[in-house]
Design an enzyme around this catalytic site. Structure first.
Site, PDB file in Angstrom:
ATOM      1  N   LYS A 257      22.372  -2.223  85.361  1.00 16.73           N
ATOM      2  CA  LYS A 257      23.192  -1.258  86.095  1.00 16.73           C
ATOM      3  C   LYS A 257      22.343  -0.059  86.547  1.00 16.73           C
ATOM      4  O   LYS A 257      21.555   0.465  85.741  1.00 16.73           O
ATOM      5  CB  LYS A 257      24.332  -0.791  85.181  1.00 16.73           C
ATOM      6  CG  LYS A 257      25.314   0.098  85.869  1.00 16.73           C
ATOM      7  CD  LYS A 257      26.419   0.528  84.931  1.00 16.73           C
ATOM      8  CE  LYS A 257      27.205   1.652  85.584  1.00 16.73           C
ATOM      9  NZ  LYS A 257      28.144   2.256  84.668  1.00 16.73           N
TER      10      LYS A 257
ATOM     11  N   ASP B 190      26.992 -10.321 106.614  1.00 14.87           N
ATOM     12  CA  ASP B 190      25.807 -10.678 107.399  1.00 14.87           C
ATOM     13  C   ASP B 190      24.519 -10.260 106.701  1.00 14.87           C
ATOM     14  O   ASP B 190      23.460 -10.791 106.978  1.00 14.87           O
ATOM     15  CB  ASP B 190      25.887 -10.010 108.779  1.00 14.87           C
ATOM     16  CG  ASP B 190      27.013 -10.623 109.607  1.00 14.87           C
ATOM     17  OD1 ASP B 190      27.192 -11.848 109.518  1.00 14.87           O
ATOM     18  OD2 ASP B 190      27.711  -9.869 110.306  1.00 14.87           O
TER      19      ASP B 190
ATOM     20  N   LYS C 218      26.880 -20.204 119.095  1.00 15.59           N
ATOM     21  CA  LYS C 218      26.984 -20.960 117.840  1.00 15.59           C
ATOM     22  C   LYS C 218      27.422 -22.412 118.079  1.00 15.59           C
ATOM     23  O   LYS C 218      27.729 -23.128 117.139  1.00 15.59           O
ATOM     24  CB  LYS C 218      27.940 -20.246 116.883  1.00 15.59           C
ATOM     25  CG  LYS C 218      27.501 -18.800 116.552  1.00 15.59           C
ATOM     26  CD  LYS C 218      28.217 -18.227 115.351  1.00 15.59           C
ATOM     27  CE  LYS C 218      27.908 -16.739 115.187  1.00 15.59           C
ATOM     28  NZ  LYS C 218      28.286 -16.196 113.885  1.00 15.59           N
TER      29      LYS C 218
ATOM     30  N   LYS D 188      29.838 -15.732 121.234  1.00 12.52           N
ATOM     31  CA  LYS D 188      29.702 -16.485 119.963  1.00 12.52           C
ATOM     32  C   LYS D 188      30.032 -17.962 120.146  1.00 12.52           C
ATOM     33  O   LYS D 188      29.398 -18.828 119.553  1.00 12.52           O
ATOM     34  CB  LYS D 188      30.619 -15.880 118.893  1.00 12.52           C
ATOM     35  CG  LYS D 188      30.079 -14.578 118.375  1.00 12.52           C
ATOM     36  CD  LYS D 188      30.976 -13.898 117.406  1.00 12.52           C
ATOM     37  CE  LYS D 188      30.480 -12.461 117.261  1.00 12.52           C
ATOM     38  NZ  LYS D 188      31.354 -11.626 116.492  1.00 12.52           N
TER      39      LYS D 188
ATOM     40  N   ASN E 185      33.680  -6.909 101.906  1.00 12.01           N
ATOM     41  CA  ASN E 185      34.648  -6.486 102.926  1.00 12.01           C
ATOM     42  C   ASN E 185      36.052  -6.824 102.430  1.00 12.01           C
ATOM     43  O   ASN E 185      36.198  -7.544 101.442  1.00 12.01           O
ATOM     44  CB  ASN E 185      34.326  -7.175 104.266  1.00 12.01           C
ATOM     45  CG  ASN E 185      34.414  -8.683 104.138  1.00 12.01           C
ATOM     46  OD1 ASN E 185      35.465  -9.238 103.868  1.00 12.01           O
ATOM     47  ND2 ASN E 185      33.275  -9.356 104.307  1.00 12.01           N
TER      48      ASN E 185
ATOM     49  N   PHE F 236      35.840 -18.156 113.610  1.00  6.48           N
ATOM     50  CA  PHE F 236      36.725 -17.001 113.718  1.00  6.48           C
ATOM     51  C   PHE F 236      35.853 -15.786 114.003  1.00  6.48           C
ATOM     52  O   PHE F 236      34.689 -15.755 113.603  1.00  6.48           O
ATOM     53  CB  PHE F 236      37.522 -16.800 112.422  1.00  6.48           C
ATOM     54  CG  PHE F 236      38.768 -17.646 112.374  1.00  6.48           C
ATOM     55  CD1 PHE F 236      38.674 -19.020 112.252  1.00  6.48           C
ATOM     56  CD2 PHE F 236      40.019 -17.066 112.477  1.00  6.48           C
ATOM     57  CE1 PHE F 236      39.812 -19.811 112.232  1.00  6.48           C
ATOM     58  CE2 PHE F 236      41.173 -17.847 112.461  1.00  6.48           C
ATOM     59  CZ  PHE F 236      41.065 -19.217 112.337  1.00  6.48           C
TER      60      PHE F 236
ATOM     61  N   PRO G 281      21.933 -16.022 105.848  1.00  2.13           N
ATOM     62  CA  PRO G 281      21.965 -17.109 106.838  1.00  2.13           C
ATOM     63  C   PRO G 281      23.317 -17.125 107.549  1.00  2.13           C
ATOM     64  O   PRO G 281      24.339 -16.781 106.956  1.00  2.13           O
ATOM     65  CB  PRO G 281      21.781 -18.369 105.992  1.00  2.13           C
ATOM     66  CG  PRO G 281      22.104 -17.979 104.594  1.00  2.13           C
ATOM     67  CD  PRO G 281      21.853 -16.515 104.466  1.00  2.13           C
ATOM     68  N   ASP G 282      23.334 -17.487 108.823  1.00  2.00           N
ATOM     69  CA  ASP G 282      24.592 -17.635 109.568  1.00  2.00           C
ATOM     70  C   ASP G 282      25.053 -19.089 109.402  1.00  2.00           C
ATOM     71  O   ASP G 282      24.462 -20.020 109.963  1.00  2.00           O
ATOM     72  CB  ASP G 282      24.366 -17.276 111.042  1.00  2.00           C
ATOM     73  CG  ASP G 282      25.687 -17.168 111.786  1.00  2.00           C
ATOM     74  OD1 ASP G 282      26.578 -18.024 111.548  1.00  2.00           O
ATOM     75  OD2 ASP G 282      25.842 -16.238 112.597  1.00  2.00           O
ATOM     76  N   ILE G 283      26.111 -19.265 108.611  1.00  3.65           N
ATOM     77  CA  ILE G 283      26.577 -20.613 108.257  1.00  3.65           C
ATOM     78  C   ILE G 283      27.099 -21.332 109.505  1.00  3.65           C
ATOM     79  O   ILE G 283      26.748 -22.488 109.776  1.00  3.65           O
ATOM     80  CB  ILE G 283      27.694 -20.521 107.189  1.00  3.65           C
ATOM     81  CG1 ILE G 283      27.199 -19.705 105.989  1.00  3.65           C
ATOM     82  CG2 ILE G 283      28.135 -21.917 106.739  1.00  3.65           C
ATOM     83  CD1 ILE G 283      28.292 -19.197 105.077  1.00  3.65           C
TER      84      ILE G 283
HETATM   85  O1  C5P Z   1      28.976 -13.440 114.354  1.00  6.20           O
HETATM   86  P1  C5P Z   1      30.181 -13.218 113.513  1.00  6.20           P
HETATM   87  O2  C5P Z   1      29.866 -12.854 112.096  1.00  6.20           O
HETATM   88  O3  C5P Z   1      31.193 -12.278 114.125  1.00  6.20           O
HETATM   89  O4  C5P Z   1      30.910 -14.632 113.502  1.00  6.20           O
HETATM   90  C1  C5P Z   1      32.073 -14.846 112.770  1.00  6.20           C
HETATM   91  C2  C5P Z   1      32.196 -16.295 112.453  1.00  6.20           C
HETATM   92  O5  C5P Z   1      30.956 -16.746 111.898  1.00  6.20           O
HETATM   93  C3  C5P Z   1      33.227 -16.610 111.397  1.00  6.20           C
HETATM   94  O6  C5P Z   1      33.740 -17.910 111.667  1.00  6.20           O
HETATM   95  C4  C5P Z   1      32.426 -16.570 110.106  1.00  6.20           C
HETATM   96  O7  C5P Z   1      33.042 -17.361 109.102  1.00  6.20           O
HETATM   97  C5  C5P Z   1      31.098 -17.132 110.549  1.00  6.20           C
HETATM   98  N1  C5P Z   1      29.924 -16.599 109.853  1.00  6.20           N
HETATM   99  C6  C5P Z   1      29.135 -17.444 109.101  1.00  6.20           C
HETATM  100  N2  C5P Z   1      27.996 -16.975 108.481  1.00  6.20           N
HETATM  101  C7  C5P Z   1      27.634 -15.690 108.614  1.00  6.20           C
HETATM  102  C8  C5P Z   1      28.424 -14.810 109.369  1.00  6.20           C
HETATM  103  C9  C5P Z   1      29.564 -15.287 109.975  1.00  6.20           C
HETATM  104  O8  C5P Z   1      29.478 -18.608 108.988  1.00  6.20           O
HETATM  105  N3  C5P Z   1      26.552 -15.254 108.012  1.00  6.20           N
END
Ligand code: C5P
Length: 403
Positions: free
Chosen positions: A291, A281, A348, A344, A212, A329, A310-312
């Site tokens: 390639k 994500d 979270k 969120k 992105n 954020f 994984p969602d950190i």
């Molecule tokens: O759910 P969303 O992706 O919109 O949430 C955004 C927030 O979650 C940001 O603070 C981003 O750094 C964090 N994030 C994360 N790991 C992910 C996706 C988003 O830590 N896989």
């Protein structure tokens, strides 16, 4: 370089001593003056051989002192910075001048001013690498640091005399960061803060990736503002080109998985985490080792399937200790900014969420400016609008510290 309006009206006295690097201080003065900081200066006799009072005056530096005597406008020139400046910066600082500072000699305009000044002092050395390495200079530097003077490390590289080694004037932006740190409030002293920034890259093959347009600017502003205010900051950076003070250690990563591993390792040792990174994500479920060749794709159509990353933020929120604070954020499109962000915040387990729209012309990815909605627990809501990212970062920390 980031601009923080907090410093407008502050006063810095700059002392220039005899080094060919004096010309770089003109850039520094311009940069500080553009932050609406007042700059006065003193030149040693050797300093005035490398830069003129006229060039400093033309930039707006005032007053400029170069003699203890023969100056009818200043009765006590050796005391003036002590009475008026918030920070004294010696840059470039020669080996000779560092020795004078360490020994308390006061035999010219600048050395008398340094001795009479009791506020924060920063020195940016520039000299031949052997002079820097010499036992005498190292001992003088150690003495000055023990007394609380911020003596920056010179840069390594080619020096004017043709040698290569450590002795170049630190980069102008590094000097500026340290001067601003000396001016800033110490209201984040001792706090350990993890900041993530930039995008992640998820490779499809060795030459193509899914990502992105995040540039890391907002995260860099949050990290720098916290560091200026005394925090111990550690940045985990996705691939992006941001300037950070050397005092901020960084871990560079490419993928969300690597960012996840770095953050989960660091989190138990932090008081706060501020996750600004635009993490992908999803990643390609399969990444090709060679390639992908277009002539091997049947009928020219490529299909990929993606696996979740994984969602950190969610993971840190789940493992949050009572003393830890977590800031997320959220980059959103569409009108439901507040409701999406509040979901969120709760899901979270965050203390704060900073939400912004990324589907408008200004603000969001790559922009210098931003407008954000800040939500906290207990229904707290604030709007910080149409400001530079650095300004928003400063005000966000104000909000967070006040809560
Ligand atoms: O759910 P969303 O992706 O919109 O949430 C955004 C927030 O979650 C940001 O603070 C981003 O750094 C964090 N994030 C994360 N790991 C992910 C996706 C988003 O830590 N896989």
């Amino acid at each position: 370089m980031l601009h923080f309006s907090h410093f407008a009206g502050s006063r810095i006295h700059v002392g220039l001593t005899g080094s060919v690097a004096c010309y770089k201080i003109l850039d520094l003065c311009r940069e500080l003056l553009s932050n609406d900081i007042w700059i006065s200066a003193s030149l040693t006799e050797a300093g005035s051989r490398f830069v003129t009072t006229d060039s400093l005056r033309a930039l707006g530096v005032s007053p400029i002192l170069s003699s203890l005597f023969e100056d009818p406008d200043h009765s006590f020139p050796h005391l003036e910075p002590a009475q008026q400046a918030d920070v004294l910066l010696v840059a470039p600082a020669t080996a000779n001048f560092l020795a004078k500072m360490a020994w308390g000699l006061a035999d010219d305009i600048l050395s008398t001013q340094v001795l009479a000044f009791s506020g924060p002092t920063v020195a940016a050395p520039a000299m031949n690498p052997n002079m820097w390495q010499s036992a005498a200079t190292q001992s003088n530097v150690a003495t000055l640091r023990e007394r609380g003077v911020t003596v920056l490390e010179p840069e390594a590289g080619d020096v004017a005399c043709g040698e290569v080694g450590k002795g170049r004037l630190p980069e102008v932006k590094e000097i500026e960061y340290n001067v601003l740190r000396a001016l800033a409030p110490r209201d984040m002293e001792g706090m350990r803060i993890l900041v993530t920034l930039g995008p992640t890259r998820e490779h499809l093959d060795p030459v193509r990736y899914w990502s992105n347009p995040s540039t890391g600017k907002m995260g860099a502003a949050m990290a720098t503002a916290a560091w200026l205010r005394g925090a111990e900051v550690h940045c985990v950076c996705g691939p992006c080109a941001v300037d950070l003070p050397h005092g901020i250690p960084t871990t560079s990563v490419q993928t969300a998985q690597q960012m996840y591993e770095a953050c989960t390792d660091l989190w138990p040792h932090q008081d706060m985490a501020c996750l600004c990174a635009a993490v992908c994500d999803f990643r390609p479920a399969y990444s090709y080792t060679d390639k992908i060749k277009k002539d091997r794709v049947p009928e020219g159509e490529m299909n990929f399937s993606f696996a979740p990353n994984p969602d950190i933020l969610y993971t840190l929120g789940r493992n949050k200790k009572p003393f830890q604070r977590l800031i997320g954020f959220a980059a959103e499109t569409g009108k439901n900014l507040e409701s999406e962000a509040r979901i969120k915040l709760d899901r979270k387990n965050l203390d704060w969420i900073v939400a912004n729209r990324v589907d408008r012309e200004s603000g969001g990815f790559a922009s210098e400016e931003n407008s954000v909605l800040v939500l906290g627990g207990a229904g707290h809501a604030d709007h910080l609008g149409n400001e530079t990212k650095s300004e928003i970062a400063w005000r966000l920390w104000d909000l967070i510290l006040r809560s």
